[in-house]
Design an enzyme around this catalytic site. Sequence first.
Site, PDB file in Angstrom:
ATOM      1  N   TYR A 142       0.819  -1.208   0.000  1.00 32.49           N
ATOM      2  CA  TYR A 142       0.000   0.000   0.000  1.00 32.49           C
ATOM      3  C   TYR A 142       0.859   1.266   0.000  1.00 32.49           C
ATOM      4  O   TYR A 142       0.460   2.291  -0.536  1.00 32.49           O
ATOM      5  CB  TYR A 142      -0.892   0.033   1.250  1.00 32.49           C
ATOM      6  N   LYS A 189       2.778 -15.472   2.101  1.00 34.99           N
ATOM      7  CA  LYS A 189       3.062 -16.183   0.848  1.00 34.99           C
ATOM      8  C   LYS A 189       4.565 -16.423   0.843  1.00 34.99           C
ATOM      9  O   LYS A 189       5.297 -15.983  -0.064  1.00 34.99           O
ATOM     10  CB  LYS A 189       2.581 -15.306  -0.331  1.00 34.99           C
ATOM     11  N   ASP A 221      -3.235 -18.248  -0.212  1.00 31.32           N
ATOM     12  CA  ASP A 221      -4.195 -18.931  -1.098  1.00 31.32           C
ATOM     13  C   ASP A 221      -4.921 -20.046  -0.333  1.00 31.32           C
ATOM     14  O   ASP A 221      -6.146 -20.184  -0.417  1.00 31.32           O
ATOM     15  CB  ASP A 221      -3.524 -19.458  -2.370  1.00 31.32           C
ATOM     16  N   ASP A 245      -6.515  -7.035   3.830  1.00 27.47           N
ATOM     17  CA  ASP A 245      -7.620  -6.332   3.186  1.00 27.47           C
ATOM     18  C   ASP A 245      -8.546  -7.349   2.521  1.00 27.47           C
ATOM     19  O   ASP A 245      -9.770  -7.307   2.666  1.00 27.47           O
ATOM     20  CB  ASP A 245      -7.057  -5.356   2.144  1.00 27.47           C
ATOM     21  N   ASP A 249     -12.714  -8.917   3.849  1.00 27.14           N
ATOM     22  CA  ASP A 249     -13.990  -8.916   3.134  1.00 27.14           C
ATOM     23  C   ASP A 249     -14.515 -10.336   2.995  1.00 27.14           C
ATOM     24  O   ASP A 249     -15.716 -10.591   3.141  1.00 27.14           O
ATOM     25  CB  ASP A 249     -13.844  -8.281   1.741  1.00 27.14           C
TER      26      ASP A 249
HETATM   27  C1  IPM Z   1     -10.345  -1.091   3.948  1.00 30.57           C
HETATM   28  C2  IPM Z   1     -10.576  -0.454   2.595  1.00 30.57           C
HETATM   29  C3  IPM Z   1      -9.402   0.454   2.278  1.00 30.57           C
HETATM   30  C4  IPM Z   1      -8.182  -0.437   2.161  1.00 30.57           C
HETATM   31  C5  IPM Z   1      -9.611   1.317   1.018  1.00 30.57           C
HETATM   32  C6  IPM Z   1     -10.835   2.178   1.111  1.00 30.57           C
HETATM   33  C7  IPM Z   1      -8.393   2.145   0.707  1.00 30.57           C
HETATM   34  O1  IPM Z   1     -10.790  -1.418   1.623  1.00 30.57           O
HETATM   35  O2  IPM Z   1     -10.246  -0.348   4.943  1.00 30.57           O
HETATM   36  O3  IPM Z   1     -10.278  -2.308   4.021  1.00 30.57           O
HETATM   37  O4  IPM Z   1      -7.928  -1.021   1.110  1.00 30.57           O
HETATM   38  O5  IPM Z   1      -7.464  -0.538   3.154  1.00 30.57           O
HETATM   39 MG    MG Z   2     -10.896  -3.391   2.338  1.00 28.37          MG
END
Ligand code: IPM
Ligand code: MG
Length: 373
Positions: A142, A189, A221, A245, A249
């Site tokens: 990042y 990884k 993975d 990240d 999700d």
């Molecule tokens: C998160 C989001 C952020 C990230 C974005 C909005 C930059 O997806 O907080 O997980 O990738 O860290």
């Molecule tokens: Mg995110």
Amino acid sequence: MKYTIAVIPGDGIGPEVTDQAKKALDAVAEAYDHIFLYKEAQIGACAIESTGGPLPKETIEVCKNADAILFGAVGDPKYDNDPSAKVRPEQGLLNLRRELDLYCNVKPVKAYDNLIYNSPLKREVIKGTDFVIFRELSGGIYFGKKELSKDKKMAYDSCIYTVDEISRIAHLAFKAAQNRNKKVTLVDKANVLETSRLWRKTVAEIAKEYQDVTLEFLFIDNAAMQLILNPKQFDVILTENLFGDIISDEASVISGSIGLLASSSIGNHNALFEPIHGTFHQATGKDIANPLASILSASMLLWHLGLHEEADAIERAVEKSIALGITTKDIKRKTQKSTSTSKVGDFIADYITNQDDSNMNFKNIHMGQSTII
Ligand code: IPM
Ligand code: MG
């Protein structure tokens, strides 16, 4: 006690869900005799519109001077679809993380019994899941050097980690595991990436200081697969920025909705609390977005301030709203009537004010009236 809370609603549904979290905090303030002083500031697309940049200086100052930060969401489809945009709303959040050195992102993932039906995963797979993700937040790909070549035919993003960056979050993850089920799984990884090998070596060394905690390693993975095959095997997942990240999700599917997951981003001097969902533009202004993740972020914020009883009161109210089905559309059974964002917030605030069930008029809830008799 008196606390200053920086409130940064951001874009999309950020402002409306943050409003509900403030309602919960106001109810806590009243019930437990505290004063929460909100200092509102801008970030993201709305900040670009009004100041030209995604993170105004005042916002950084407000955050630095606050006891904690309550954050909404950033982003706008207008920028997502324009790869040549010079400024992006997300830069606001990334720069804020960097400015405040918020290096440790903590995301608890739990399968709520009353919501298991809402997950696309099988009941027997997810029932009883309870783990927490420790995602490194201020380093890695990042923030490494990135470039697009002059002829625009080549680009790179470099992933850089130092032993110090790895160590400080690893210690927090091990300490958390000591208070939980005593297991840390490092996700990396290491069969391909040099940075991952540095993570393994550093974390294995640190593990020796925590003899009561078991350390396991998983390649990203495989971890992505294990997370939905057998999520109960996890207790504390420790990982770097980008992998964290992605699996955050993925993990939200277990809880039944991304609208339920809260997170904290901790540094040595500041701490920010935010829902893990994004701006959900399709829902903006419609009063249908799930405010629970933002409300649970407020609960994490209180916990961080040492207000444990108060934090629990919010969590109990959230659990009650789920148990009674006073929830937004995303976590409803198809046949049930859903409750609006603001009404969910009202219910939670009422329940915190009046924690004894016997005084609640549950019939009124569905009529959109106050819930206290
Ligand atoms: C998160 C989001 C952020 C990230 C974005 C909005 C930059 O997806 O907080 O997980 O990738 O860290
Ligand atoms: Mg995110």
